[in-house]
Motif scaffolding. Sequence first.
Motif, PDB file in Angstrom:
ATOM      1  N   MET A  94      83.449 -76.921  15.628  1.00  0.00           N
ATOM      2  CA  MET A  94      82.882 -77.783  16.664  1.00  0.00           C
ATOM      3  C   MET A  94      81.595 -77.137  17.167  1.00  0.00           C
ATOM      4  SD  MET A  94      84.745 -80.314  16.573  1.00  0.00           S
ATOM      5  CE  MET A  94      84.002 -81.218  17.940  1.00  0.00           C
ATOM      6  N   HIS A  95      80.780 -77.922  17.876  1.00  0.00           N
ATOM      7  CA  HIS A  95      79.479 -77.460  18.362  1.00  0.00           C
ATOM      8  C   HIS A  95      79.608 -76.155  19.157  1.00  0.00           C
ATOM      9  CE1 HIS A  95      75.446 -77.509  19.801  1.00  0.00           C
ATOM     10  NE2 HIS A  95      75.794 -77.694  21.058  1.00  0.00           N
ATOM     11  N   GLU A  96      78.774 -75.193  18.783  1.00  0.00           N
ATOM     12  CA  GLU A  96      78.691 -73.894  19.470  1.00  0.00           C
ATOM     13  C   GLU A  96      79.999 -73.102  19.401  1.00  0.00           C
ATOM     14  OE1 GLU A  96      75.885 -72.302  20.720  1.00  0.00           O
ATOM     15  OE2 GLU A  96      74.898 -73.945  19.711  1.00  0.00           O
ATOM     16  N   GLU A  97      80.893 -73.469  18.510  1.00  0.00           N
ATOM     17  CA  GLU A  97      82.084 -72.656  18.244  1.00  0.00           C
ATOM     18  C   GLU A  97      81.899 -71.967  16.905  1.00  0.00           C
ATOM     19  OE1 GLU A  97      86.042 -74.073  18.233  1.00  0.00           O
ATOM     20  OE2 GLU A  97      86.011 -74.705  20.319  1.00  0.00           O
ATOM     21  N   PRO A  98      82.571 -70.835  16.703  1.00  0.00           N
ATOM     22  CA  PRO A  98      82.526 -70.213  15.370  1.00  0.00           C
ATOM     23  C   PRO A  98      83.238 -71.086  14.338  1.00  0.00           C
ATOM     24  CG  PRO A  98      83.420 -68.703  17.045  1.00  0.00           C
ATOM     25  CD  PRO A  98      83.368 -70.065  17.660  1.00  0.00           C
ATOM     26  N   ILE A  99      82.982 -70.801  13.077  1.00  0.00           N
ATOM     27  CA  ILE A  99      83.694 -71.462  11.975  1.00  0.00           C
ATOM     28  C   ILE A  99      85.196 -71.221  12.156  1.00  0.00           C
ATOM     29  CG2 ILE A  99      84.056 -71.351   9.461  1.00  0.00           C
ATOM     30  CD1 ILE A  99      81.029 -70.600   9.247  1.00  0.00           C
ATOM     31  N   VAL A 100      86.023 -72.220  11.817  1.00  0.00           N
ATOM     32  CA  VAL A 100      87.467 -72.095  12.012  1.00  0.00           C
ATOM     33  C   VAL A 100      88.031 -70.945  11.168  1.00  0.00           C
ATOM     34  CG1 VAL A 100      87.715 -74.544  12.587  1.00  0.00           C
ATOM     35  CG2 VAL A 100      88.067 -73.809  10.224  1.00  0.00           C
TER      36      VAL A 100
ATOM     37  N   ALA B  20      85.631 -59.352   8.373  1.00  0.00           N
ATOM     38  CA  ALA B  20      85.632 -60.557   9.216  1.00  0.00           C
ATOM     39  C   ALA B  20      85.071 -60.226  10.591  1.00  0.00           C
ATOM     40  CB  ALA B  20      87.049 -61.120   9.352  1.00  0.00           C
ATOM     41  N   GLY B  21      84.439 -61.218  11.194  1.00  0.00           N
ATOM     42  CA  GLY B  21      83.837 -61.058  12.519  1.00  0.00           C
ATOM     43  C   GLY B  21      84.839 -61.349  13.629  1.00  0.00           C
ATOM     44  N   GLU B  22      84.697 -60.634  14.730  1.00  0.00           N
ATOM     45  CA  GLU B  22      85.570 -60.818  15.893  1.00  0.00           C
ATOM     46  C   GLU B  22      85.512 -62.252  16.423  1.00  0.00           C
ATOM     47  OE1 GLU B  22      88.080 -59.109  19.118  1.00  0.00           O
ATOM     48  OE2 GLU B  22      87.743 -58.817  16.971  1.00  0.00           O
ATOM     49  N   GLU B  23      84.337 -62.905  16.293  1.00  0.00           N
ATOM     50  CA  GLU B  23      84.175 -64.272  16.813  1.00  0.00           C
ATOM     51  C   GLU B  23      85.222 -65.241  16.243  1.00  0.00           C
ATOM     52  OE1 GLU B  23      80.432 -66.065  15.594  1.00  0.00           O
ATOM     53  OE2 GLU B  23      81.222 -66.372  13.563  1.00  0.00           O
ATOM     54  N   ARG B  24      85.621 -65.012  14.993  1.00  0.00           N
ATOM     55  CA  ARG B  24      86.561 -65.944  14.357  1.00  0.00           C
ATOM     56  C   ARG B  24      87.948 -65.866  14.991  1.00  0.00           C
ATOM     57  NH1 ARG B  24      84.007 -67.202   9.326  1.00  0.00           N
ATOM     58  NH2 ARG B  24      81.774 -67.020   9.841  1.00  0.00           N
ATOM     59  N   PHE B  25      88.237 -64.736  15.620  1.00  0.00           N
ATOM     60  CA  PHE B  25      89.553 -64.541  16.246  1.00  0.00           C
ATOM     61  C   PHE B  25      89.495 -64.837  17.743  1.00  0.00           C
ATOM     62  CE2 PHE B  25      89.103 -61.984  12.487  1.00  0.00           C
ATOM     63  CZ  PHE B  25      90.274 -62.234  11.794  1.00  0.00           C
ATOM     64  N   SER B  26      88.391 -64.441  18.388  1.00  0.00           N
ATOM     65  CA  SER B  26      88.249 -64.673  19.835  1.00  0.00           C
ATOM     66  C   SER B  26      87.820 -66.106  20.134  1.00  0.00           C
ATOM     67  CB  SER B  26      87.224 -63.710  20.432  1.00  0.00           C
ATOM     68  OG  SER B  26      85.907 -64.069  20.016  1.00  0.00           O
ATOM     69  N   ARG B  27      87.217 -66.776  19.126  1.00  0.00           N
ATOM     70  CA  ARG B  27      86.658 -68.135  19.239  1.00  0.00           C
ATOM     71  C   ARG B  27      85.434 -68.180  20.151  1.00  0.00           C
ATOM     72  NH1 ARG B  27      87.231 -69.515  15.090  1.00  0.00           N
ATOM     73  NH2 ARG B  27      86.668 -71.640  15.593  1.00  0.00           N
TER      74      ARG B  27
END
Length: 608
Positions: free
Chosen positions: A570-576, A27-34
């Motif tokens: 949402m726009h410019e956010e990572p996948i939930v 999993a990518g860090e983006e999914r946790f940091s948002r």
Amino acid sequence: MRVLGISPLDKDSTVSIVEDGEILFAAGEERFSRVKQQDGFPQLALEKALEYTGSKMSDFDQVCYPFLTWENEAKLFNQNLEDERQFIRNFEPADLNRQIKEALTRVPDRNEPIHGLEHPNAIMEKGFLHSSYYSMAGAQRLASNNAAIKGSRHWGEGATESFQRWEQSLTQGLRAMGWEKPVKRMDHHLSHAANSYLASGFERALCITLDGYGSGLAGSASEARDGKIHRLHGISYPNSLGTLYEHVTSSLGFKPSRHEGKIVGLASYGDPSILGDILLSRIQQEPGDYRIYEANNVFFSRYLASKFPKIDVAAAYQHALEVVATNYVRYWVEKTGIDTVVLSGGVTANVKLNQRIFEIEGVNHIFVYPNMGDGGCGTGAALYHCWPGGVKDSISSAYFGPDYSEAEIAAELEAEGLEYTRPNNLAAEVASLIHSGEVVARFDGRMEYGPRALGNRSILYHAREPEVNQWLNKRLGRTEFMPFAPVTLYEAREKCYHNIRGAEHSAEFMTITFDCTEFMRENCPAAVHVDGTARPQLVQREVNPGYYDILKEYEKISGIPSLINTSFNMHEEPIVNTPHDAVRAFVQGALDYLAIGPFLVKQPNPAH
């Protein structure tokens, strides 16, 4: 053998835990940091990976990282940049002024509106000073040569500093987690080749990697057989199709490394013959290799963007990418006689390019690694270093992230004050809602790894209405030129798509386009692009029963085996990722319904 793989930290930092060639968690860090494409040490993802797999840092035999030390990386690219200076000085470019004058006469009048553009022939309007500078630094030989050499020098200085910074960040992050042993480093393009080949299930394959930069290279061709990979050729940086495409992305006003997909969409509205030959005249193609003139001169693409319609500039760059990459692949297919191609590297996120590669004479099977960008390299490195030998079955899904319990989901819904039901037949109810024109978000099971939402964190809608591309994107705050992608029942693949045999498995990960059949064009216009292609996800029941059943129930009502599947964010956010993320995006996005775990939730504040 259990291995922790950490992807490059410069963007889309990702954690993978692999044991004896099996991916346990990724999993990518983006999914946790948002934060989209989060860089830096992936602390949150690593903590979740350890918790999810019940691991401690001491359980790992190795920690792998898919770049060499900063000194070795710098040594490789500095030598390359030295060679490039000589190449630029010796290259004889065509007469650009004459080429541009002729190209301007080929631009047609256009009046058919294109959603997202103020005018179909819109150019990048720049002030006089900017335009003058682009004309000089992009098009006048002495100035443009200097701009290219300076661009490469700046890139090298930035890369050195970046490699040093991330190396320090990696060491400190691991030490804080309790890892004191050395990190196993590996050649970047070998990690790309490893993820595509070892996850493919093929006994023998030609591995093609194409990206921006990695360990002195921008691409490679390798022969893989019986679990082993042997490199045949490397494309030296800065001859990078990744950099070429990043330049046009930024020159057309989008974010490089993030919005390349918008360029693919724009390109299908333009005419590649207007500027295609100009671009190709700046790329020296040889059998099984190529060199790009002034590869680090971003002012050339800005110059074109200030004079020509955006759609024609995009079309030319897409055309040049397809021609150069397919010539490269074709050479190695013919040379090796291998009919099976596996792809990885950021450039292979380009789904139209992947279709062109699959259409090469002699290519009968293709697999594109689902997390083809650098986020997938940690997994490639980990797979490579704990591979037990021989060939394993292909990965059947990319559901490698966390999942959440019914109790956690219910608690989140109650905290938000949302009423929910637990239908006896959730799939039938969701299918019925979609058929009647409702937008349903689906959150269930383990989170997808990689850039694509593959049903567990997706927004679903019927594909009968082309206007959905405008109003749903507006509701989600997105600007897209590509239509939404379809999800299709696996058994209906040939009813919906031409020439899919040999690429079915890759299509389960939404990594390649196909020409649509008449049935698909008539019944699912919202999923078909202006050039008659679509980028499907095929779904089999054994891979994802809940998702498959929705589609099957929808087919029973409508006779159509496809739906729209777009990412739940949402726009410019990572996948939930979590139930909390899902509930927030559902309420903010004013989606009609949320199917979350076994529960169904109706939007309390409808948008229409």
